[in-house]
Scaffold this motif. Structure first.
Motif, PDB file in Angstrom:
ATOM      1  N   ARG A 346      24.480 -14.278 -27.407  1.00 54.10           N
ATOM      2  CA  ARG A 346      23.226 -13.870 -26.765  1.00 54.10           C
ATOM      3  C   ARG A 346      23.080 -14.313 -25.316  1.00 54.10           C
ATOM      4  O   ARG A 346      22.337 -13.687 -24.558  1.00 54.10           O
ATOM      5  CB  ARG A 346      22.049 -14.438 -27.561  1.00 54.10           C
ATOM      6  N   PHE A 347      23.732 -15.397 -24.932  1.00 53.30           N
ATOM      7  CA  PHE A 347      23.418 -15.989 -23.628  1.00 53.30           C
ATOM      8  C   PHE A 347      24.665 -16.190 -22.776  1.00 53.30           C
ATOM      9  O   PHE A 347      24.878 -17.245 -22.184  1.00 53.30           O
ATOM     10  CB  PHE A 347      22.645 -17.298 -23.829  1.00 53.30           C
ATOM     11  N   SER A 348      25.470 -15.149 -22.715  1.00 53.94           N
ATOM     12  CA  SER A 348      26.673 -15.180 -21.898  1.00 53.94           C
ATOM     13  C   SER A 348      26.314 -15.219 -20.406  1.00 53.94           C
ATOM     14  O   SER A 348      25.580 -14.353 -19.910  1.00 53.94           O
ATOM     15  CB  SER A 348      27.530 -13.951 -22.187  1.00 53.94           C
ATOM     16  N   TYR A 349      26.824 -16.199 -19.723  1.00 51.71           N
ATOM     17  CA  TYR A 349      26.599 -16.334 -18.281  1.00 51.71           C
ATOM     18  C   TYR A 349      27.136 -15.113 -17.535  1.00 51.71           C
ATOM     19  O   TYR A 349      26.484 -14.560 -16.640  1.00 51.71           O
ATOM     20  CB  TYR A 349      27.279 -17.617 -17.813  1.00 51.71           C
ATOM     21  N   HIS A 350      28.324 -14.662 -17.911  1.00 47.91           N
ATOM     22  CA  HIS A 350      28.937 -13.534 -17.196  1.00 47.91           C
ATOM     23  C   HIS A 350      28.172 -12.237 -17.449  1.00 47.91           C
ATOM     24  O   HIS A 350      27.997 -11.426 -16.533  1.00 47.91           O
ATOM     25  CB  HIS A 350      30.402 -13.404 -17.607  1.00 47.91           C
ATOM     26  N   ALA A 351      27.680 -12.047 -18.666  1.00 50.97           N
ATOM     27  CA  ALA A 351      26.897 -10.840 -18.952  1.00 50.97           C
ATOM     28  C   ALA A 351      25.590 -10.844 -18.155  1.00 50.97           C
ATOM     29  O   ALA A 351      25.119  -9.788 -17.707  1.00 50.97           O
ATOM     30  CB  ALA A 351      26.603 -10.760 -20.452  1.00 50.97           C
ATOM     31  N   PHE A 352      24.996 -12.008 -17.981  1.00 51.79           N
ATOM     32  CA  PHE A 352      23.767 -12.166 -17.202  1.00 51.79           C
ATOM     33  C   PHE A 352      23.984 -11.742 -15.746  1.00 51.79           C
ATOM     34  O   PHE A 352      23.263 -10.897 -15.207  1.00 51.79           O
ATOM     35  CB  PHE A 352      23.332 -13.633 -17.303  1.00 51.79           C
ATOM     36  N   VAL A 353      24.998 -12.316 -15.111  1.00 49.01           N
ATOM     37  CA  VAL A 353      25.269 -11.987 -13.712  1.00 49.01           C
ATOM     38  C   VAL A 353      25.705 -10.529 -13.579  1.00 49.01           C
ATOM     39  O   VAL A 353      25.292  -9.825 -12.650  1.00 49.01           O
ATOM     40  CB  VAL A 353      26.319 -12.953 -13.126  1.00 49.01           C
ATOM     41  N   ASP A 354      26.531 -10.060 -14.518  1.00 46.15           N
ATOM     42  CA  ASP A 354      26.957  -8.646 -14.501  1.00 46.15           C
ATOM     43  C   ASP A 354      25.763  -7.699 -14.482  1.00 46.15           C
ATOM     44  O   ASP A 354      25.737  -6.720 -13.727  1.00 46.15           O
ATOM     45  CB  ASP A 354      27.784  -8.324 -15.750  1.00 46.15           C
ATOM     46  N   ALA A 355      24.773  -7.973 -15.339  1.00 45.08           N
ATOM     47  CA  ALA A 355      23.637  -7.062 -15.497  1.00 45.08           C
ATOM     48  C   ALA A 355      22.858  -6.924 -14.191  1.00 45.08           C
ATOM     49  O   ALA A 355      22.498  -5.809 -13.784  1.00 45.08           O
ATOM     50  CB  ALA A 355      22.730  -7.547 -16.615  1.00 45.08           C
ATOM     51  N   TYR A 356      22.585  -8.037 -13.525  1.00 48.75           N
ATOM     52  CA  TYR A 356      21.831  -7.960 -12.278  1.00 48.75           C
ATOM     53  C   TYR A 356      22.684  -7.384 -11.147  1.00 48.75           C
ATOM     54  O   TYR A 356      22.171  -6.641 -10.300  1.00 48.75           O
ATOM     55  CB  TYR A 356      21.275  -9.335 -11.913  1.00 48.75           C
ATOM     56  N   GLU A 357      23.962  -7.697 -11.135  1.00 51.52           N
ATOM     57  CA  GLU A 357      24.833  -7.130 -10.110  1.00 51.52           C
ATOM     58  C   GLU A 357      24.870  -5.610 -10.224  1.00 51.52           C
ATOM     59  O   GLU A 357      24.777  -4.896  -9.210  1.00 51.52           O
ATOM     60  CB  GLU A 357      26.237  -7.723 -10.262  1.00 51.52           C
ATOM     61  N   ARG A 358      24.974  -5.093 -11.444  1.00 47.30           N
ATOM     62  CA  ARG A 358      24.970  -3.634 -11.629  1.00 47.30           C
ATOM     63  C   ARG A 358      23.634  -3.025 -11.227  1.00 47.30           C
ATOM     64  O   ARG A 358      23.583  -1.946 -10.631  1.00 47.30           O
ATOM     65  CB  ARG A 358      25.276  -3.297 -13.095  1.00 47.30           C
ATOM     66  N   LEU A 359      22.541  -3.720 -11.559  1.00 40.65           N
ATOM     67  CA  LEU A 359      21.213  -3.208 -11.211  1.00 40.65           C
ATOM     68  C   LEU A 359      21.042  -3.130  -9.697  1.00 40.65           C
ATOM     69  O   LEU A 359      20.586  -2.110  -9.162  1.00 40.65           O
ATOM     70  CB  LEU A 359      20.143  -4.114 -11.815  1.00 40.65           C
ATOM     71  N   TYR A 360      21.406  -4.194  -8.996  1.00 41.77           N
ATOM     72  CA  TYR A 360      21.310  -4.188  -7.531  1.00 41.77           C
ATOM     73  C   TYR A 360      22.130  -3.045  -6.947  1.00 41.77           C
ATOM     74  O   TYR A 360      21.682  -2.316  -6.049  1.00 41.77           O
ATOM     75  CB  TYR A 360      21.847  -5.494  -6.948  1.00 41.77           C
ATOM     76  N   THR A 361      23.358  -2.908  -7.440  1.00 43.28           N
ATOM     77  CA  THR A 361      24.261  -1.899  -6.891  1.00 43.28           C
ATOM     78  C   THR A 361      23.699  -0.487  -7.108  1.00 43.28           C
ATOM     79  O   THR A 361      23.741   0.359  -6.196  1.00 43.28           O
ATOM     80  CB  THR A 361      25.653  -2.013  -7.557  1.00 43.28           C
ATOM     81  N   ALA A 362      23.153  -0.243  -8.291  1.00 45.12           N
ATOM     82  CA  ALA A 362      22.609   1.079  -8.589  1.00 45.12           C
ATOM     83  C   ALA A 362      21.483   1.459  -7.643  1.00 45.12           C
ATOM     84  O   ALA A 362      21.447   2.587  -7.123  1.00 45.12           O
ATOM     85  CB  ALA A 362      22.110   1.110 -10.036  1.00 45.12           C
ATOM     86  N   TYR A 363      20.575   0.545  -7.383  1.00 47.25           N
ATOM     87  CA  TYR A 363      19.419   0.867  -6.533  1.00 47.25           C
ATOM     88  C   TYR A 363      19.792   0.802  -5.054  1.00 47.25           C
ATOM     89  O   TYR A 363      19.217   1.531  -4.235  1.00 47.25           O
ATOM     90  CB  TYR A 363      18.242  -0.037  -6.862  1.00 47.25           C
ATOM     91  N   HIS A 364      20.745  -0.036  -4.719  1.00 44.46           N
ATOM     92  CA  HIS A 364      21.184  -0.093  -3.319  1.00 44.46           C
ATOM     93  C   HIS A 364      21.842   1.221  -2.914  1.00 44.46           C
ATOM     94  O   HIS A 364      21.659   1.720  -1.807  1.00 44.46           O
ATOM     95  CB  HIS A 364      22.174  -1.258  -3.131  1.00 44.46           C
ATOM     96  N   ARG A 365      22.610   1.820  -3.803  1.00 42.14           N
ATOM     97  CA  ARG A 365      23.297   3.066  -3.493  1.00 42.14           C
ATOM     98  C   ARG A 365      22.353   4.243  -3.365  1.00 42.14           C
ATOM     99  O   ARG A 365      22.706   5.266  -2.771  1.00 42.14           O
ATOM    100  CB  ARG A 365      24.342   3.348  -4.580  1.00 42.14           C
ATOM    101  N   ARG A 366      21.164   4.120  -3.926  1.00 41.13           N
ATOM    102  CA  ARG A 366      20.199   5.216  -3.832  1.00 41.13           C
ATOM    103  C   ARG A 366      19.502   5.263  -2.473  1.00 41.13           C
ATOM    104  O   ARG A 366      18.860   6.247  -2.138  1.00 41.13           O
ATOM    105  CB  ARG A 366      19.157   5.084  -4.931  1.00 41.13           C
ATOM    106  N   THR A 367      19.569   4.157  -1.717  1.00 42.74           N
ATOM    107  CA  THR A 367      18.845   4.103  -0.435  1.00 42.74           C
ATOM    108  C   THR A 367      19.707   4.627   0.697  1.00 42.74           C
ATOM    109  O   THR A 367      20.921   4.720   0.592  1.00 42.74           O
ATOM    110  CB  THR A 367      18.438   2.650  -0.145  1.00 42.74           C
TER     111      THR A 367
END
Length: 367
Positions: A346-367
């Protein structure tokens, strides 16, 4: 990517949001992102500091509400907001914490004006306070400052109950659920023994650990009243009265030292309320420490019956379960294995950072 993390409180202030931001910031920096944390300079620390590849900018703020009312809500002046505006201007993504804090409101408004994609992580829902006027003040803040959540490009939470509360309260179209996580810490047997020696606790004593500020929602007094000669209680907290002989009270400490103390513990106790899902509890699970916890809304997203010991927030109930763990090696082994399994899944450090990194990238590319 240039990421600006906005948090009203950060190190040397200690708390769940502070630790969340620290883990995420250092994880992103380790992956090559340019990460800045902007926070209040009200608990010490230099105005500018670089740590683990993260630039920390501390803006002048007043800590009067914490000192007088025990509320960790720093107050920022116009000069601080002007500095924040400059940092938002330089960022490619702005990520703010909790909609009720002043720097969050300012960052979300500024990001919207400048066309910078913004993320809001809502950590908690309404948290009942011990005094009625604080509840009234919180409700007023929810109705006013909280509406800043609508300025965010995307709102996220890690507890489904908190997500639904935020969506309903502020009329949001969607609040996304993202994982949270903590890095696993390797602690040697020598370090474990040293952590106990620092507190004068024998290696063979059963040690139950609590951590949290001395505020009503953490229920520190419930933990202290669960004392018994059969085990040792240690509370990592900001209370300074010595514990009245019921437990050893020690001040907040850095993450590395806390990890050693956690590894030296035989149980972790958290009877708190109004939590999203506490970082300290996540750390205890990842460390494989049996947990004695009061069930809160949304915990079922992370915990099944048998993963932890669920108890009502009552000293007698906590005492009974600690005595059972202290005297029954099979029970300790069962909940140690369960904690490790939950922590891994449930509390994987890498999954945590991955999730926010993907979110940032998705919205950054839309701008």
């Amino acid at each position: 990517m240039r990421v600006l993390l906005v948090s009203a409180n950060y190190r040397p202030s200690v708390g769940g949001i502070e630790r969340f931001v620290e883990i995420l910031a250092e994880g992103l920096a380790d992956r090559g992102h340019e990460v800045t944390v902007v926070t209040g300079r009200h608990r010490g620390g230099p105005a500018l500091e670089e740590r683990a590849g993260v630039l920390i900018v501390r803006l002048r703020a007043s800590d009067v509400l914490r000192k007088r009312l025990g509320v960790p809500y720093p107050l920022f002046g116009p000069r601080a907001i002007r500095t924040l505006a400059g940092l938002v201007r330089q960022a490619e993504v702005v990520h703010a914490q909790d909609a009720l804090y002043l720097p969050t409101v300012a960052a979300l408004v500024l990001a919207r004006r400048r066309g910078v994609p913004s993320v809001l992580t809502q950590h908690v829902a309404f948290v009942p306070q011990e005094r009625a006027f604080l509840d009234l003040a919180q409700r007023a803040a929810v109705r006013t400052l909280g509406r800043s959540a609508r300025k965010a490009t995307v709102v996220v939470a890690y507890n489904p109950e908190v997500a639904e509360w935020a969506r309903r309260t502020w009329g949001l179209r969607e609040v996304r659920l993202l994982p949270t996580g903590v890095p696993a810490q390797e602690v040697s047997e020598e370090e474990r023994s040293a952590a106990r020696r620092e507190l004068g606790i024998a290696d063979d004593a059963f040690l139950a650990l609590f951590t949290g500020r001395d505020v009503p929602k953490k229920r520190l007094d419930v933990f202290l009243r669960a004392s018994d000669p059969a085990y040792e209680l240690v509370a990592v907290t900001d209370r300074g009265d010595g514990g009245g002989g019921a437990a050893r009270l020690v001040p907040f400490m850095d993450a590395a030292r806390f990890s050693r103390l956690l590894a030296a513990s035989d149980a972790f106790v958290l009877p708190s309320q109004g939590e999203g899902f506490p970082l300290a509890l996540q750390e205890a699970l990842v460390a494989g420490v049996p947990c004695v916890v009061t069930r809160e809304p949304g915990y079922e997203q992370f915990l099944d019956d048998g993963d932890v010991v669920f108890v009502p927030p009552e000293p007698a109930a906590i005492r009974s379960e600690l005595l059972r763990l202290a005297t029954d090696p099979a029970q300790r082994a069962k909940f140690t294995a369960a904690a490790r399994d939950v922590g891994r899944r449930r509390f994987s450090y890498h999954a945590f950072v991955d999730a926010y990194e993907r979110l940032y990238t998705a919205y950054h590319r839309r701008t």
